[in-house]
Design an enzyme around this catalytic site. Structure first.
Site, PDB file in Angstrom:
ATOM      1  N   MET A  70      57.797 112.061   8.562  1.00  0.00           N
ATOM      2  CA  MET A  70      59.074 112.599   8.246  1.00  0.00           C
ATOM      3  C   MET A  70      59.816 111.689   7.302  1.00  0.00           C
ATOM      4  O   MET A  70      61.147 112.004   7.090  1.00  0.00           O
ATOM      5  CB  MET A  70      59.830 113.034   9.483  1.00  0.00           C
ATOM      6  N   CYS A  71      59.291 110.661   6.998  1.00  0.00           N
ATOM      7  CA  CYS A  71      60.189 109.421   6.052  1.00  0.00           C
ATOM      8  C   CYS A  71      60.143 110.307   4.694  1.00  0.00           C
ATOM      9  O   CYS A  71      59.132 110.478   4.130  1.00  0.00           O
ATOM     10  CB  CYS A  71      59.526 108.256   6.079  1.00  0.00           C
ATOM     11  N   HIS A  72      61.404 110.070   4.009  1.00  0.00           N
ATOM     12  CA  HIS A  72      61.379 110.202   2.854  1.00  0.00           C
ATOM     13  C   HIS A  72      60.937 109.084   1.788  1.00  0.00           C
ATOM     14  O   HIS A  72      61.049 107.958   2.034  1.00  0.00           O
ATOM     15  CB  HIS A  72      63.075 110.570   2.409  1.00  0.00           C
TER      16      HIS A  72
ATOM     17  N   MET B 194      63.228 102.455   8.619  1.00  0.00           N
ATOM     18  CA  MET B 194      61.698 102.535   8.979  1.00  0.00           C
ATOM     19  C   MET B 194      60.817 101.880   8.116  1.00  0.00           C
ATOM     20  O   MET B 194      59.675 101.243   8.394  1.00  0.00           O
ATOM     21  CB  MET B 194      61.319 104.074   8.708  1.00  0.00           C
ATOM     22  N   GLU B 195      61.310 101.497   6.942  1.00  0.00           N
ATOM     23  CA  GLU B 195      60.758 100.548   5.816  1.00  0.00           C
ATOM     24  C   GLU B 195      60.523  98.949   6.606  1.00  0.00           C
ATOM     25  O   GLU B 195      59.702  98.613   6.196  1.00  0.00           O
ATOM     26  CB  GLU B 195      61.183 100.407   4.641  1.00  0.00           C
TER      27      GLU B 195
ATOM     28  N   ASP C 189      44.847  90.670  12.614  1.00  0.00           N
ATOM     29  CA  ASP C 189      43.561  90.607  12.117  1.00  0.00           C
ATOM     30  C   ASP C 189      42.740  89.454  11.498  1.00  0.00           C
ATOM     31  O   ASP C 189      41.773  89.232  11.667  1.00  0.00           O
ATOM     32  CB  ASP C 189      43.569  91.772  10.968  1.00  0.00           C
TER      33      ASP C 189
END
Length: 154
Positions: free
Chosen positions: A74-76, A110-111, A125
């Site tokens: 749902m992120c733009h 969110m970014e 990793d």
């Protein structure tokens, strides 16, 4: 409070930000990767055979911030104007801090969170061959500014 990501049928939707004003937005997130002192010595000395752990993690974090809308449903999609990743090292911790900026109609929290997450996963990793019990902890938003909700500090 109403859920903004749910439509009248109870299904997911992307929030409409069409009418929101474009303003300067900034967010800072952080997280911690816990490694053994032996692993930290290898990271600092360049002894991890996959390469320079922090350089690769830094690029991974920047790339992840730019691709957040591709992996968080749902992120733009945003036109980011700056992404920066900083590492602070102790004997057994790598603290990751990501700052993200843009001029837009929705925030960049969110970014920033995605940048930290990706950088942390990349460290895991790169080092998993020498240590299997690496821990990633405390990924969280620590600062945001911009938009109608204004400033937030953790």
């Amino acid at each position: 409070m109403d859920f903004t990501h749910i439509n009248e049928q109870g299904r997911a939707k992307m929030v409409d930000v069409t009418e929101k004003a474009e303003t300067f937005r900034e967010a800072i997130a952080e997280g911690t990767v816990h490694v053994s002192s032996d692993t930290m010595r290898l990271i600092k000395s360049g002894g991890i055979w996959k390469g320079d752990v922090l350089s690769v993690a830094q690029v991974a974090g920047i790339m992840a911030a730019k691709k957040t809308a591709d992996i968080i449903p749902m992120c733009h999609p945003l036109c980011l104007t700056a992404v920066d990743i900083h590492f602070t090292l102790t004997e057994t911790e790598i603290k990751i801090e990501a700052s993200v900026k843009c001029k837009g109609s929705t925030g960049v929290e969110m970014e920033a969170l995605t940048a930290v997450s990706s950088a942390a996963l990349t460290i895991y990793d790169m080092c998993k061959a020498v240590q299997r019990d690496i821990e990633i902890n405390n990924i969280r938003l620590v600062y945001k500014n911009g938009g109608k909700s204004g400033e937030y500090r953790r």
